[in-house]
Design a protein around this motif. Structure first.
Motif, PDB file in Angstrom:
ATOM      1  N   ASP A 164       0.829  -1.209   0.000  1.00 46.85           N
ATOM      2  CA  ASP A 164       0.000   0.000   0.000  1.00 46.85           C
ATOM      3  C   ASP A 164       0.867   1.264   0.000  1.00 46.85           C
ATOM      4  N   PRO A 165       1.485   1.575  -1.158  1.00 46.18           N
ATOM      5  CA  PRO A 165       2.393   2.725  -1.210  1.00 46.18           C
ATOM      6  C   PRO A 165       1.693   4.051  -0.889  1.00 46.18           C
ATOM      7  N   GLU A 166       0.391   4.092  -1.134  1.00 42.76           N
ATOM      8  CA  GLU A 166      -0.323   5.358  -0.885  1.00 42.76           C
ATOM      9  C   GLU A 166      -0.344   5.683   0.615  1.00 42.76           C
ATOM     10  N   ILE A 167      -0.678   4.668   1.424  1.00 37.69           N
ATOM     11  CA  ILE A 167      -0.677   4.873   2.885  1.00 37.69           C
ATOM     12  C   ILE A 167       0.731   5.200   3.364  1.00 37.69           C
ATOM     13  N   GLN A 168       1.720   4.504   2.814  1.00 34.52           N
ATOM     14  CA  GLN A 168       3.111   4.770   3.207  1.00 34.52           C
ATOM     15  C   GLN A 168       3.480   6.215   2.914  1.00 34.52           C
ATOM     16  N   ALA A 169       3.103   6.681   1.730  1.00 32.74           N
ATOM     17  CA  ALA A 169       3.458   8.049   1.339  1.00 32.74           C
ATOM     18  C   ALA A 169       2.739   9.063   2.230  1.00 32.74           C
ATOM     19  N   ARG A 170       1.508   8.731   2.627  1.00 30.23           N
ATOM     20  CA  ARG A 170       0.719   9.697   3.399  1.00 30.23           C
ATOM     21  C   ARG A 170       1.248   9.857   4.822  1.00 30.23           C
ATOM     22  N   TYR A 171       1.648   8.746   5.441  1.00 29.51           N
ATOM     23  CA  TYR A 171       1.980   8.815   6.870  1.00 29.51           C
ATOM     24  C   TYR A 171       3.443   8.583   7.212  1.00 29.51           C
ATOM     25  N   CYS A 172       4.199   8.018   6.272  1.00 28.93           N
ATOM     26  CA  CYS A 172       5.539   7.608   6.659  1.00 28.93           C
ATOM     27  C   CYS A 172       6.630   8.549   6.166  1.00 28.93           C
ATOM     28  N   ALA A 173       6.270   9.536   5.335  1.00 30.38           N
ATOM     29  CA  ALA A 173       7.282  10.476   4.871  1.00 30.38           C
ATOM     30  C   ALA A 173       7.758  11.279   6.062  1.00 30.38           C
ATOM     31  N   VAL A 174       9.054  11.535   6.097  1.00 25.30           N
ATOM     32  CA  VAL A 174       9.619  12.225   7.274  1.00 25.30           C
ATOM     33  C   VAL A 174       9.257  13.709   7.232  1.00 25.30           C
TER      34      VAL A 174
END
Ligand code: ATP
Length: 244
Positions: free
Chosen positions: A234-244
């Motif tokens: 789920d790259p979308e969730i990763q991009a939304r919450y995991c970007a520093v």
């Protein structure tokens, strides 16, 4: 093994954790990810009783520990390795490891008595087998090692007390990628040896490789949790919450 329910925590008037819940089962590696300032470190510190004001419920091995002092958690078998490594200058690697046993004296790990010299030596040997990098450096002054090696020592020292569960705060921070990979392999070995792990990690990709489940923390609460494989897809969730 560990259940956190509706945890709220404050630093002074700043209300940081806003009702965070999570669960770690025996034998799992569970990782908390999320942006800087999301509340991951505060979660670990609250579980250990190191945040002055906290509310909610934290149970470890069936015992409610929220209001217990930090050392009681340690004696119950819960270890914490903070981001800052706290290696003792002037001591060798081996002497730093012995401190881990000293801390455990009189507790469950030594069955109510003093660990004998023999037990101590056996434990150091076993830990050195798990951390070959430390094995080669037992007589070296610990502070002269690289940052990654010092982080491994901090983790190894926590294991000297034979904890049931370890909380690790950003162990890969500022460490060469090659050492990070080695360290993560050691987490898998720790899991295989029966240690349960709750990890805070910015390196989401590597964390997903070794974790059973993942929680995303944002704004002091859990906004997503799933098996690691699900977040990987789920790259979308990763991009939304995991970007520093
Ligand atoms: P990072 O990856 O940057 O460490 P984090 O998710 O671990 O982020 P925390 O360290 O838990 O975040 O911090 C959460 C919030 O609490 C931040 O806004 C931070 O400024 C605040 N905070 C942390 N420690 C203290 C403190 N001792 N006093 C006041 N506020 C604090």
């Amino acid at each position: 093994m560990l259940a956190v329910e509706n945890l709220r925590a404050w630093y002074g008037h700043s209300h940081i954790l806003q009702g965070l819940s999570l669960e770690v089962r025996a034998g799992e590696i569970v990782t908390l990810v999320g942006r800087n300032g999301a509340g991951k470190t505060t979660t670990l510190k609250s579980i250990m009783g190191l945040v002055p004001k906290r509310e909610g419920r934290v149970t470890f091995a069936g015992v409610d520990i929220l209001d217990r002092p930090p050392h009681e958690r340690f004696h119950q078998g819960l270890a914490y390795v903070p981001e800052e490594r706290r290696i003792v200058p002037g001591l060798t690697v081996e002497e730093n490891l012995r401190l881990g046993i000293l801390a455990a004296r009189g507790d469950r790990a030594t069955k109510g008595g003093r660990a004998s010299r023999h037990d101590e030596a056996r434990r150091i040997e076993a830990i050195a087998e798990t951390f070959p990098r430390l094995k080669q450096r037992l007589k070296q002054e610990a502070i002269t090692m690289s940052g990654g090696e010092q982080q491994m020592l901090a983790i190894a020292r926590a294991l000297m007390a034979a904890p049931v569960m370890v909380l690790l705060d950003e162990p890969s921070e500022g460490i060469m990628p090659i050492l990070v990979e080695e360290m993560f392999e050691q987490f898998v070995a720790m899991k295989r040896a029966g240690t349960t792990i709750l990890l805070v990690e910015q390196n989401v990709e590597l964390a997903l490789d070794i974790s059973d489940r993942v929680y995303i923390v944002d704004g002091g609460a859990v906004v997503y949790h799933a098996p690691a494989a699900e977040l990987r897809g789920d790259p979308e969730i990763q991009a939304r919450y995991c970007a520093v």
